[in-house]
Design a protein around this motif. Structure first.
Motif, PDB file in Angstrom:
ATOM      1  N   TYR A  91       0.805  -1.232   0.000  1.00 55.69           N
ATOM      2  CA  TYR A  91       0.000   0.000   0.000  1.00 55.69           C
ATOM      3  C   TYR A  91       0.844   1.291   0.000  1.00 55.69           C
ATOM      4  CZ  TYR A  91       0.343  -0.191   5.196  1.00 55.69           C
ATOM      5  OH  TYR A  91       0.783  -0.256   6.508  1.00 55.69           O
ATOM      6  N   TYR A  92       1.929   1.295  -0.790  1.00 56.16           N
ATOM      7  CA  TYR A  92       2.760   2.491  -0.966  1.00 56.16           C
ATOM      8  C   TYR A  92       2.902   2.785  -2.459  1.00 56.16           C
ATOM      9  CZ  TYR A  92       4.265   2.774   3.915  1.00 56.16           C
ATOM     10  OH  TYR A  92       4.299   2.926   5.279  1.00 56.16           O
ATOM     11  N   SER A 101       2.448   6.336   1.716  1.00 52.40           N
ATOM     12  CA  SER A 101       1.413   5.348   2.027  1.00 52.40           C
ATOM     13  C   SER A 101       0.072   5.766   1.444  1.00 52.40           C
ATOM     14  CB  SER A 101       1.298   5.166   3.543  1.00 52.40           C
ATOM     15  OG  SER A 101       0.764   6.329   4.151  1.00 52.40           O
ATOM     16  N   VAL A 102      -0.773   4.745   1.188  1.00 53.17           N
ATOM     17  CA  VAL A 102      -2.109   4.939   0.624  1.00 53.17           C
ATOM     18  C   VAL A 102      -3.083   4.090   1.438  1.00 53.17           C
ATOM     19  CG1 VAL A 102      -3.528   4.720  -1.470  1.00 53.17           C
ATOM     20  CG2 VAL A 102      -1.109   5.302  -1.658  1.00 53.17           C
ATOM     21  N   ASP A 103      -4.335   4.495   1.472  1.00 50.28           N
ATOM     22  CA  ASP A 103      -5.368   3.730   2.171  1.00 50.28           C
ATOM     23  C   ASP A 103      -5.360   2.292   1.659  1.00 50.28           C
ATOM     24  OD1 ASP A 103      -7.628   2.634   3.287  1.00 50.28           O
ATOM     25  OD2 ASP A 103      -8.958   4.291   2.762  1.00 50.28           O
ATOM     26  N   PRO A 104      -5.098   1.305   2.530  1.00 56.31           N
ATOM     27  CA  PRO A 104      -5.007  -0.085   2.062  1.00 56.31           C
ATOM     28  C   PRO A 104      -6.317  -0.662   1.564  1.00 56.31           C
ATOM     29  CG  PRO A 104      -4.899   0.016   4.452  1.00 56.31           C
ATOM     30  CD  PRO A 104      -4.825   1.430   3.975  1.00 56.31           C
ATOM     31  N   ALA A 130      -5.149   9.349  -0.302  1.00 55.90           N
ATOM     32  CA  ALA A 130      -3.872   9.676   0.353  1.00 55.90           C
ATOM     33  C   ALA A 130      -3.505  11.113   0.025  1.00 55.90           C
ATOM     34  CB  ALA A 130      -2.754   8.734  -0.102  1.00 55.90           C
ATOM     35  N   THR A 143       4.618   7.811   5.921  1.00 60.91           N
ATOM     36  CA  THR A 143       3.521   6.933   6.320  1.00 60.91           C
ATOM     37  C   THR A 143       2.474   7.693   7.108  1.00 60.91           C
ATOM     38  OG1 THR A 143       5.061   5.060   6.433  1.00 60.91           O
ATOM     39  CG2 THR A 143       2.932   4.798   7.523  1.00 60.91           C
ATOM     40  N   ASP A 144       1.223   7.511   6.740  1.00 62.31           N
ATOM     41  CA  ASP A 144       0.091   8.057   7.478  1.00 62.31           C
ATOM     42  C   ASP A 144      -0.307   7.036   8.546  1.00 62.31           C
ATOM     43  OD1 ASP A 144      -2.430   8.838   8.415  1.00 62.31           O
ATOM     44  OD2 ASP A 144      -2.999   9.714   6.496  1.00 62.31           O
ATOM     45  N   HIS A 147      -3.326   4.930   7.842  1.00 58.52           N
ATOM     46  CA  HIS A 147      -3.182   3.833   6.884  1.00 58.52           C
ATOM     47  C   HIS A 147      -2.632   2.582   7.571  1.00 58.52           C
ATOM     48  CE1 HIS A 147      -2.769   7.128   3.571  1.00 58.52           C
ATOM     49  NE2 HIS A 147      -4.012   6.969   3.975  1.00 58.52           N
TER      50      HIS A 147
END
Length: 201
Positions: A91-92, A101-104, A130, A143-144, A147
Motif C-alpha cells: 500500500y505504498y 502510504s495509501v489507504d489499504p 492519500a 507513512t500516514d 493507513h
C-alpha cells in the motif's frame, strides 16, 4: 521556445548555468519555498547590476522584454507529475525515489498519483485516498498512521479463522449405504432365511 530552435535552447541553458554557478554555491535550502525566497532576494541584487554583454541593467530592460513576449494561453497548462498505477500489497506508491502510504482499502486497484512542488495526492475513481506533504530528500518513506491502523484491521480480518458449518444430518443419512443394495446385487433377496443359512428359493 520554438521547436527545432537550438539558439533559443542555448540561451535558456546558458542562463540556467549562470544561476547554478552564481547563485547556488555555498547555499543551503530547507524546502522549495526557501529556495524561491533566497532566489528572489538574490535576483533583486543581480538584476540591478550592469551586465557586460548587454551594457545595461536587466531591470532596465524588463519592460521591453515583456512587450516582446507572446500572451499566455487561455487555458493554463497541466503542470506537475502524474502517474496511474495499481496499488500493491504494501500500500505504498513511489514518487521520485520516495514512498508514500495509501489507504489499504484500495489494494489491487488502479490509483491516480499526482505530485506538485509541495503536495502528493492519490485518488481512486476521483476519491482522495492519500495526501502527503512532498519530501524533497531521497529514499524516504512517508507513512500516514491512519493507513497503518487500517492495514492492521484488514490483516486481522483476513487471518481470523472462518467458523466451520455444522454437518447436515440429512446429508449424512443420504451418504449411508443401504445394505440391502448388496443383497440385491448378489441376488439374495429372493432367498429364504433358514436355520442353516440362506438357501435359494
Amino acid at each position: 521556445m520554438k521547436p527545432y530552435d537550438p539558439e533559443s535552447k542555448g540561451v535558456v541553458e546558458r542562463r540556467n548555468g549562470f544561476f547554478e554557478t552564481s547563485f547556488m554555491p555555498g547555499r543551503v535550502f530547507t524546502s522549495p519555498a526557501d529556495f524561491d525566497a533566497q532566489f528572489t532576494d538574490w535576483l533583486t541584487i543581480a538584476n540591478n547590476r550592469v551586465v557586460r554583454t548587454i551594457k545595461a541593467r536587466p531591470v532596465d530592460r524588463l519592460d521591453a522584454d515583456r512587450a516582446a513576449m507572446l500572451p499566455l494561453p487561455p487555458v493554463a497548462p497541466s503542470v506537475g507529475w502524474v502517474n496511474r498505477v495499481r496499488l500493491g500489497r504494501d500500500y505504498y506508491v513511489r514518487v521520485d525515489s520516495n514512498d508514500y502510504s495509501v489507504d489499504p482499502a484500495v489494494i489491487g486497484r488502479f490509483v491516480d498519483v499526482t505530485a506538485g512542488l509541495s503536495r502528493v495526492e492519490v485518488r481512486h475513481d476521483g476519491r482522495l485516498v492519500a495526501a502527503h506533504d512532498r519530501i524533497w530528500a531521497r529514499g524516504m518513506t512517508v507513512t500516514d498512521p491512519g493507513h497503518v491502523a487500517a492495514a492492521k484491521v484488514l490483516r486481522e480480518q483476513f487471518q481470523r479463522a472462518h467458523p466451520t458449518p455444522a454437518p447436515d444430518l440429512d446429508m449424512t443419512r443420504d451418504m449411508t449405504r443401504d445394505l440391502a443394495d448388496y443383497d440385491r446385487a448378489f441376488g439374495l433377496l429372493d432367498g429364504a432365511l433358514t436355520a442353516g443359512g440362506l438357501t435359494a428359493g
